[in-house]
Design an enzyme around this catalytic site. Structure first.
Site, mmCIF file in Angstrom:
data_model
loop_
_atom_site.group_PDB
_atom_site.id
_atom_site.type_symbol
_atom_site.label_atom_id
_atom_site.label_comp_id
_atom_site.label_asym_id
_atom_site.label_seq_id
_atom_site.Cartn_x
_atom_site.Cartn_y
_atom_site.Cartn_z
ATOM 1 N N LYS A 196 22.504 19.902 -7.809
ATOM 2 C CA LYS A 196 22.386 19.548 -9.222
ATOM 3 C C LYS A 196 21.431 18.374 -9.417
ATOM 4 C CE LYS A 196 26.076 19.638 -11.822
ATOM 5 N NZ LYS A 196 27.355 19.276 -12.507
ATOM 6 N N GLU A 202 22.025 16.067 2.684
ATOM 7 C CA GLU A 202 22.038 17.193 3.620
ATOM 8 C C GLU A 202 21.175 18.340 3.109
ATOM 9 O OE1 GLU A 202 26.291 15.382 3.710
ATOM 10 O OE2 GLU A 202 24.763 15.862 2.199
ATOM 11 N N GLY A 254 31.052 21.020 -8.921
ATOM 12 C CA GLY A 254 30.466 21.766 -7.816
ATOM 13 C C GLY A 254 31.362 22.861 -7.263
ATOM 14 N N ARG A 255 32.635 22.547 -7.068
ATOM 15 C CA ARG A 255 33.538 23.530 -6.454
ATOM 16 C C ARG A 255 33.987 24.596 -7.440
ATOM 17 N NH1 ARG A 255 35.450 18.551 -6.878
ATOM 18 N NH2 ARG A 255 37.357 18.084 -8.039
ATOM 19 N N GLU A 340 39.984 19.027 -2.467
ATOM 20 C CA GLU A 340 39.097 18.077 -3.143
ATOM 21 C C GLU A 340 39.571 17.841 -4.571
ATOM 22 O OE1 GLU A 340 34.744 17.633 -2.129
ATOM 23 O OE2 GLU A 340 34.558 18.534 -4.123
ATOM 24 N N HIS A 371 47.239 36.462 16.464
ATOM 25 C CA HIS A 371 47.026 36.206 17.883
ATOM 26 C C HIS A 371 46.512 34.792 18.111
ATOM 27 C CE1 HIS A 371 47.653 40.430 19.094
ATOM 28 N NE2 HIS A 371 47.224 40.667 17.862
ATOM 29 N N LYS A 499 29.637 8.810 2.457
ATOM 30 C CA LYS A 499 28.206 8.943 2.194
ATOM 31 C C LYS A 499 27.520 7.582 2.205
ATOM 32 C CE LYS A 499 28.354 13.102 -0.738
ATOM 33 N NZ LYS A 499 28.042 13.621 -2.084
#
Length: 534
Positions: A196, A202, A254-255, A340, A371, A499
């Site tokens: 955004k 990153e 964002g999420r 979050e 398993h 950050k």
């Protein structure tokens, strides 16, 4: 006595009750709810009629309905950031007005959707080409919600993916971008940069690496880039023209963003029509959430079951177990969505919470998990509520018998968690092999305590519309739990400190500054890593 006190008092009286003793002929119907073709069964929990009434009272006392209406109407319920919470507007494809600060936002939402559809169609049809021909691959570069949503959706809708192959890069670890680029031809690859602000470290590091890679093979690397961002000045400086920049407002977290421009890679993969079906599924769940009484309201009841298990019973984790391999990334997606959003320590008024907030969310698809970690779920000392998801049919009709085996495993696991195996039953399993004290010892290893709760979300088939319903369902579950707990589900200050410290540490790691000001552990680790080739 508060409503939580009443719930805990009630839970104490039923804690030792066996769930299976409640499962008479009518319980499965009475303790389930439906939204369209989606069935939520919570009959294999220890919630009874009295407990459910108390839980619903919790919704009434905390004003969930009023807060829900405030969210959908565009009020700024994200109070710490002064923002509306309107990811729901991105899937409001019927265009009913949604007003923020006196302005209807829907014309802008629908215009952006139309621009996305035009671009996606041009990519899919070969009208928009790479410098080596038709686009064969799309690399989506983002992190967090800019990655988890479309990556999860791309796998979930793999049977519908008839466009370019999509790849998702999120980690700043160079292995992620390097290994992805090796799979692609730069001359026929479209790179989508999802940030955004266009400053996420990153994402922008990976974007620059991708641009350098592409520049080695094509004349104009920027010609094969698109951006999902509102920072038009920064996207222009990167070389991306305005007609390939798709923005979204600050009232989309964002999420919660895969419904809009962040879903562009998914739209390119499955086509605009299927993407619209995905949006319509989310919109249908919105309508159900806003219009259905609490006892039949699937998001509300899913949230109340979660609150019962975490805040009332004290179970600290929640396992999400999709018996649908195309939902393999759903647990990871829900980790961010739930942890979050509701991983908070203070209430909306800034006071410390008097109880635990969100649970630890984790999981893997079945039958793989059987398993791996189901041993702990069945015989470990901690109770882990399980949430199963299963479809009546897959997308491989020629292998329907194999799908039936998958469904049998899913239903068997919830039954086994509930019923367990008594010591007498365990003795019967090995009585022909052992006797006396050794029989007792061997039998105890085969005991399953049982009485462990689970829910099941069942649906006909994982289609774009059904995926939209499922994702919107979990979003509203987060909302309800957050309102009941009195927290803000729409900020994420907890991601900031790391950050900031990483930015300060980078010159130390690069050897440009010494580690004198750092704690002894950090300084020693920097020294070790630099001494070994960092």
């Amino acid at each position: 006595m508060t409503i939580f006190d009443a719930l805990k008092a009630h839970q104490a009286t039923v804690a030792d009750r066996r769930i299976e003793t409640m499962l008479d002929a009518g319980r499965a119907k009475d303790f389930s709810a439906s939204a369209g073709e989606l069935l939520f069964d919570y009959s294999k929990t220890n919630i009874d009629g009295e407990g459910r009434a108390l839980l619903i009272d919790l919704l009434e006392q905390t004003g969930v309905a009023a807060k829900r209406d405030a969210m959908f109407s565009g009020e700024k319920i994200n109070e710490t950031e002064g923002r509306a919470v309107l990811h729901t507007a991105l899937r409001n494809i019927d265009g009913k007005p949604v007003v923020v600060d006196g302005e209807d936002v829907m014309p802008g939402v629908l215009e952006t959707l139309a621009r996305m559809e035009k671009f996606a169609t041009e990519v899919r049809d070969g009208i928009f080409e790479g410098q080596g021909g038709k686009i064969t691959d799309v690399i989506n570069i983002g992190i967090g919600g800019s990655d988890l949503g479309p990556a999860m959706g791309y796998l979930a809708l793999a049977p519908y993916a008839d466009g370019p192959r999509c790849h998702f890069v999120s980690n700043v670890d160079p292995a992620d971008i390097f290994q992805t680029m090796e799979k692609c031809d730069p001359a026929t690859t479209l790179v989508i940069v999802a940030s955004k602000t266009f400053t996420t470290i990153e994402t922008m590091t990976n974007a620059r690496t991708a641009k350098e890679w592409m520049s080695e093979q094509v004349t104009d690397a920027s010609a094969q880039f698109a951006a999902l961002s509102t920072a038009m000045d920064k996207t222009a400086a990167f070389g991306i023209p305005a007609n390939r920049v798709f923005g979204f407002e600050d009232w989309v977290g964002g999420r919660y963003s895969m419904w809009g421009p962040i879903g562009l890679s998914l739209m390119i993969a499955v086509g605009p029509q299927n993407f619209r079906e995905f949006l319509r599924g989310g919109q249908e769940m919105d309508k159900h959430f806003c219009s259905t009484e609490w006892s039949q309201n699937v998001p509300a009841m899913l949230a109340l079951v979660g609150l019962w298990h975490n805040q009332v019973c004290g179970h600290a984790t929640r396992a999400v177990l999709p018996y649908d391999n195309n939902l393999a990334r759903l647990p990871a997606y829900l980790q961010q969505l739930e942890m979050e959003s509701n991983g908070k320590g203070v209430s909306m008024d800034g006071e410390d919470l008097a109880f635990n907030s969100g649970p630890v969310v984790w999981g893997e698809p079945g039958t793989n998990g059987q398993h791996a970690f189901y041993q702990l779920i069945h015989q470990g000392t901690r109770v882990i509520p399980c949430e199963f998801l299963v479809a009546a049919k897959g997308h491989e009709p020629e292998l329907h018998y194999q799908h039936q085996l998958l469904v049998a495993n899913c239903l068997a696991q919830s039954e086994a968690l509930m019923k367990g195996r008594s010591l007498d039953e365990a003795r019967g399993k090995v009585a022909d092999k052992f006797e006396g004290a050794e029989l007792e010892r061997q039998a105890k290893h085969r005991v399953f305590v049982g009485n462990r709760p689970s829910t099941t979300l069942a649906y006909p088939q994982l289609t774009p519309l059904m995926l939209g319903q499922i994702i919107a369902l979990y979003e509203h579950r987060v909302f309800v739990e957050g309102v009941v707990l009195g927290i803000n589900s729409y900020d994420q200050w907890g991601v900031e400190l790391g950050k900031e410290l990483a930015t300060a540490l980078q010159p130390v790691v690069e050897g440009k500054e010494d580690a004198a000001g750092k704690d002894g552990s950090t300084a020693a680790l920097v020294g070790f890593l630099r001494g070994n080739g960092l």
